[in-house]
Design a protein around this motif. Structure first.
Motif, mmCIF file in Angstrom:
data_model
loop_
_atom_site.group_PDB
_atom_site.id
_atom_site.type_symbol
_atom_site.label_atom_id
_atom_site.label_comp_id
_atom_site.label_asym_id
_atom_site.label_seq_id
_atom_site.Cartn_x
_atom_site.Cartn_y
_atom_site.Cartn_z
ATOM 1 N N PHE A 567 0.831 -1.211 0.000
ATOM 2 C CA PHE A 567 0.000 0.000 0.000
ATOM 3 C C PHE A 567 0.862 1.257 0.000
ATOM 4 N N ALA A 584 -4.878 -2.837 -2.394
ATOM 5 C CA ALA A 584 -4.954 -2.155 -1.099
ATOM 6 C C ALA A 584 -5.161 -0.657 -1.275
ATOM 7 N N MET A 587 -8.657 -0.070 -2.466
ATOM 8 C CA MET A 587 -9.570 -0.244 -1.341
ATOM 9 C C MET A 587 -9.606 1.020 -0.502
ATOM 10 N N TRP A 588 -8.421 1.579 -0.232
ATOM 11 C CA TRP A 588 -8.376 2.767 0.625
ATOM 12 C C TRP A 588 -9.080 3.939 -0.034
ATOM 13 N N THR A 591 -12.881 3.374 -0.107
ATOM 14 C CA THR A 591 -13.520 3.422 1.203
ATOM 15 C C THR A 591 -13.417 4.801 1.835
ATOM 16 N N PHE A 592 -12.213 5.367 1.856
ATOM 17 C CA PHE A 592 -12.011 6.534 2.717
ATOM 18 C C PHE A 592 -11.962 7.856 1.973
ATOM 19 N N LEU A 597 -18.609 2.246 0.690
ATOM 20 C CA LEU A 597 -18.282 1.232 1.691
ATOM 21 C C LEU A 597 -18.416 -0.176 1.133
ATOM 22 N N SER A 601 -15.208 -2.545 0.965
ATOM 23 C CA SER A 601 -15.189 -3.757 1.787
ATOM 24 C C SER A 601 -14.995 -4.991 0.930
ATOM 25 N N ALA A 604 -11.399 -5.277 0.262
ATOM 26 C CA ALA A 604 -10.712 -5.802 1.446
ATOM 27 C C ALA A 604 -10.950 -7.298 1.577
ATOM 28 N N ALA A 605 -12.185 -7.717 1.283
ATOM 29 C CA ALA A 605 -12.499 -9.146 1.389
ATOM 30 C C ALA A 605 -11.706 -9.942 0.355
ATOM 31 N N LEU A 607 -8.706 -9.172 -0.651
ATOM 32 C CA LEU A 607 -7.379 -9.316 -0.034
ATOM 33 C C LEU A 607 -7.380 -10.463 0.961
ATOM 34 N N GLN B 151 -6.230 -4.259 6.226
ATOM 35 C CA GLN B 151 -7.292 -3.567 5.487
ATOM 36 C C GLN B 151 -8.664 -4.126 5.838
ATOM 37 N N VAL B 152 -8.704 -5.411 6.162
ATOM 38 C CA VAL B 152 -9.979 -6.065 6.415
ATOM 39 C C VAL B 152 -10.684 -5.458 7.626
ATOM 40 N N LEU B 155 -12.079 -0.338 8.228
ATOM 41 C CA LEU B 155 -13.341 0.412 8.176
ATOM 42 C C LEU B 155 -14.233 0.097 9.376
#
Lengths: 627, 327
Positions: A567, A584, A587-588, A591-592, A597, A601, A604-605, A607, B151-152, B155
């Motif tokens: 990342f 990664a 994902m960031w 999400t952010f 979301l 997520s 992330a799942a 990953l 990462q999981v 959030l």
């Protein structure tokens, strides 16, 4: 300074409070063996105070807080102690139920009218039934079924059934009584039905409580900080961007079908790329050499440096051909995992072997290991300085481009070219000498190796005299101008330049562990092989390497897990631009910064799914070690 | 003789060849071949050192020198200065303000190292020396979370810290609070708690490896003397496990000091709490007035872990090995 002192104070306070809690719990459970009644009273008072505190916190009770909490503590302590005063089983049960009913009646009158629920009898019974069944199933699988447990489960089901199903605030006093007296009398019955604790019972209980005090805090962090969030991430990945509406596997589908994640459009170009052609060529060379060796040894394929080395190089060229043509976030991530893991482990092994038993071993190893101490962010910055590319007319300030463009500027007739030619000539002569040496000593490996190594040297000499070595092109006026490499911006190989950063960091890790593993190979094993007439090479390939294979597997799994979630480096160097996005970072961002979301997520799942095989492997390994 | 190691075996004549029997040019070639591994090693070392060295040298060069030429030019042309370090530490518009960020880094790394050690040591002791049912699988389940990508959990943890956990009962619309809103978004506490949770599997694994290998007789003797688990843990296990505790402490300190992901997620927009990693990453993101401070900033950030690393390398390596090479 404020932040630091504040942080130190609050962390000291937190640690102090935690230590007091831990010591208090230990003191409390010290009571179990000798002073059971006191223990019951203290636990009852604590749980009473806590539950009345919760009631006050939810504005169910009116009045002074301290008084209510104290009253709650006293009431529940008495409730808990009461059955213990009698030896007769029936009497105990009656006292338990009776005091439970009393507490329920008390609550019915003091609790605010605004929270009285209506009671739906069928729903209530259903909830009680479900709670009991859940308890029975879980108790049967984990251990013994206890009557007290059934009663407590029924009480919980009753409470949930009343307050979750009922219409809160519109109930009558009698429905409130039903809702409250049910659970309290059930809990009272559970307390009364419990056996009289004998000394061995208490000792067992105390032992279990100790396990709880020692493991509790760690398990709390593991469950609340890792497991529950993992479950919630998977849950959120099945919902939309705001986390409101169920969308099934749509987010996963988007990851799999999106061009940004997996773009296979150019797949046909793989077969025409130079990488692919040379890779196939090298594989063919390896196969031919292998077949010839095999015929001599009576096998199908012979494994030796001559066949393995071209095959390995050819295979990696093929891999690069595939990954540089197929684009996308997921593909990039795979590329990262394969290249960084293999190269770091390989270079680490080479460094460990080279450094083994040399005079400067510790210095050399420390210097190669040092990048491990540097943050990924810092490493990204360090390598940005190495990769700087400036316009051709300005001097290059990055090391790589300075060398590259500098080599390109070695025009014919300059001192630089002369020096370069002399060096290359010396190298060629050296190779020729080694080749002759090999022929005279009947060491064909040395002879062929030297002859093959001379080829790239000769190619460099040709480039130096002819079209120019390094970054150079013919300018508009016919004069040569420098052509720096845009390491960070130019795709798809900017991915590889960024992988170099992680390889730079992780090689030291692989080296240190492999070095220790090599040193741990039993000396008598090596001595025995030597006595049997094995040379250094055979000792390495037949004794050392097989012994360290488990360590290599550990390193490979560790690296796969680590590289999978790369990342910081990508974020600092390109932030995913120029075709370098990885999961990664994606994902960031999703999400952010975009607050999607669901998609974040799901990434992330993904990953997580990527590391599941490594987890399974670790579990298998630990089971073997421990059982 | 010991210079020649395994890898040049290919280029090495079999043991039957005696060096004395070689002619002069052959002896020269032989010496050359024997030196190849050493040269290869030094080449690797130089390649591995140049990047850090470049950063180090660049950090002492003036803005003009950094913009005009590479660091090697300063050996002949000069342009050295110490101002970058002063500038990057002090805080004003044109400078880095790294001093505050460094303090924040300490404020993150120290508690995030101490808290997990205490918690994990107790758990490791329980896993190693308190028998209870389900111990094996609970241990394996805990440690298998080692591989869980951070990462999981990011959030959900942020949501937990910044809003608590609530459950709306289907049908009635009643909201049940499962976890109160602690309003921790942007605070260092959120960073500590996250680091503690993420450190647990590795810490328990590492400390358990060590604590479980302590001799059995020790515990027998203590139990015969009537010591309970708490006494054994505090008087016996903690003092004896200092090497393992130190190894984990160094690990965790380096990890938390160098962390970027957890800090940027949990601290978010609260710039006053940024640690040094975020600060230099944002310095790297801008191309302008402060660009020449970047190398000094990066070196200051990396300086602390490098000092720790050089001073305590032995413990660090021991920790690494305990975590990986287990029988």
């Amino acid at each position: 300074m404020d932040a630091l002192t504040g942080a130190l104070w609050s962390s000291t306070a937190a640690i102090g409070i935690s230590a007091l809690l831990f010591l208090g719990a230990n003191r409390l459970f010290d009571l179990v063996a000798e002073r059971w009644r006191l223990f019951v009273a203290v636990v009852g008072a604590m749980s009473g105070a806590l539950s009345f505190g919760i009631l006050i916190g939810n504005r169910v009770l009116d009045g002074p807080r301290v008084l209510w909490i104290a009253a709650g503590g006293a009431i529940v302590a008495c409730l808990a102690l009461a059955p213990g005063l009698f030896a007769n089983h029936r009497l105990r049960l009656a006292v338990g139920v009776g005091s439970g009913v009393l507490v329920g009646l008390f609550l019915t009158f003091v609790v605010d009218a605004a929270v009285r629920p209506t009671v739906n009898t069928i729903g209530l019974l259903a909830f009680v039934g479900i709670a009991c069944i859940v308890y029975l199933i879980s108790a049967a699988t984990v251990g013994r079924i206890r009557p007290g447990g059934v009663l407590v489960a029924a009480a919980l089901g009753w409470t949930a059934g009343c307050w979750l199903l009922g219409d809160i605030g519109s109930g009558s006093r009698s429905s409130m009584a039903l809702a409250v007296i049910g659970p309290t009398s059930l809990i009272g019955a559970a307390l009364g039905a419990g056996p009289i604790r004998t000394r061995p019972d208490r000792d067992r209980f105390q032992h279990r409580a100790r396990v709880g005090t020692f493991l509790g805090p760690a398990l709390l962090f593991v469950v609340l900080g890792l497991i529950v969030p993992l479950v919630r991430t998977i849950y959120l990945s099945l919902y939309d961007a705001r986390g409101r509406n169920w969308v099934g596997f749509k987010n996963y589908g988007e990851i799999l079908t999106n061009d940004r994640s997996i773009d296979l459009a150019d797949w046909a170009n793989i077969f025409t790329s130079r990488l692919f052609v040379s890779g196939v060529g090298l594989l063919a060379v390896g196969a031919v050499v292998g077949l010839r060796l095999g015929r001599r040894r009576g096998r199908v394929l012979g494994a030796a440096t001559g066949s393995i080395a071209p095959a390995l190089v050819g295979g990696s060229l093929l891999m690069f051909a595939v990954f540089s043509t197929l684009r996308g976030t997921v593909i990039n991530n795979l590329w990262w995992v394969i290249v960084v893991t293999l190269v770091s482990t390989g270079l680490g092994l080479v460094a460990a072997v080279l450094a083994d038993r040399t005079r400067f071993e510790s210095v050399a190893k420390s210097l190669i290991f040092l990048p491990m101490a540097i943050s990924f962010v810092g490493a990204g910055i360090i390598w940005r300085f190495m990769y700087i590319a400036r316009p051709p007319q300005k001097p290059q300030t990055g090391v790589f481009n300075a060398v590259w463009v500098g080599l390109g500027k070695l025009a014919p007739g300059t001192v630089g070219q002369a020096v370069g030619l002399i060096i290359l000539a010396a190298l060629t002569a050296g190779m020729a000498g080694i080749c002759l040496f090999g022929i005279r000593r009947r060491q064909s490996a040395i002879a062929i190796g030297a002859a093959l190594s001379a080829l790239p040297v000769l190619y460099l000499a040709y480039r130096l005299v002819g079209p120019g070595l390094g970054g150079v092109e013919v300018g508009p006026l016919g004069q040569p101008i420098g052509k720096p490499i845009l390491f960070v911006q130019e795709g798809p190989f900017n991915n590889v330049w960024m992988m170099v950063v992680l390889i730079w960091i992780q090689t030291g890790f692989a080296m240190v562990i492999l070095s220790a593993a090599i040193k741990a190979v039993p000396g008598d094993l090596i001595d025995a092989a030597r006595i049997d007439g094995a040379d250094e090479r055979q000792v390495f390939y037949r004794v050392t390497l097989p012994t360290i294979v488990p360590t290599v597997i550990v390193i490979v799994t560790t690296l796969i897990v680590l590289v999978m979630k790369v990342f910081d480096i990508v974020r600092v160097m390109t932030n995913g631009n120029f075709g370098t996005q990885v999961i990664a970072n994606e994902m960031w961002q999703r999400t952010f910064t975009e607050f999607n979301l669901g998609l974040g997520s799901a990434l992330a799942a993904v990953l997580f799914l990527g590391v599941v095989p490594a987890m399974a492997l670790n579990v298998r390994r630990m089971q073997r070690v421990r059982l | 003789m010991n210079v020649a190691s395994h890898s040049n075996a290919e280029a090495r004549p079999p043991a039957t060849v005696r060096i004395r029997s070689l002619g002069r040019p052959d002896r020269f070639v032989y010496a050359l071949l024997r030196a190849v591994p050493t040269w290869a090693l030094w080449l690797l070392v130089i390649l591995w050192t140049v990047p850090t060295g470049s950063l180090f040298l660049n950090s002492f060069r003036t803005r003009d020198a950094q913009r005009a030429t590479g660091w090697w030019a300063s050996f002949t042309e000069g342009g050295w200065t110490l101002d970058n370090y002063g500038d990057v530490l002090s805080s004003s518009r044109q400078t880095g303000g790294l001093a505050q960020a460094l303090l924040n880094s300490f404020a993150i790394a120290i508690p995030a190292t101490v808290i997990p050690i205490a918690i994990a040591a107790m758990a490791a002791y329980a896993f190693a020396w308190i028998p209870f049912r389900g111990r094996e699988w609970l241990f394996i389940a805990t440690v298998s979370l080692l591989a869980l990508p951070n990462q999981v959990a990011l959030l959900p943890l942020l949501q937990l810290f910044a809003g608590g956990a609530h459950w709306t009962v289907p049908g009635s619309g009643t909201v049940v609070t499962l976890f109160p809103d602690l309003n921790l978004a942007g605070t260092l506490t959120a960073v500590w708690l996250t680091h503690t949770a993420f450190a647990m599997p590795f810490a328990i694994f590492l400390l358990h490896n060590y604590i479980s290998s302590l001799p059995d007789e020790l515990f027998e003797a203590a139990r015969i003397d009537g010591a309970d688990h708490f006494t054994i843990f505090w008087r016996l296990v903690v003092p004896l496990s200092v090497p393992a505790l130190a190894a984990f402490a160094i690990f965790q300190f380096l990890w938390t000091w160098n962390d970027y992901l957890i800090a940027i997620t949990m601290i978010g927009a609260n710039g006053a709490n940024y640690p040094a990693t975020i600060k230099i990453a944002s310095l790297a993101g801008e191309f302008g007035l402060r660009e020449h401070l970047l190398s000094a900033g990066a070196f200051v950030q990396a300086g602390v872990p490098m000092l720790v690393f050089f001073a305590l390398q032995r413990y660090f390596v021991r920790g690494l090995l305990a975590g990986s090479v287990k029988s």
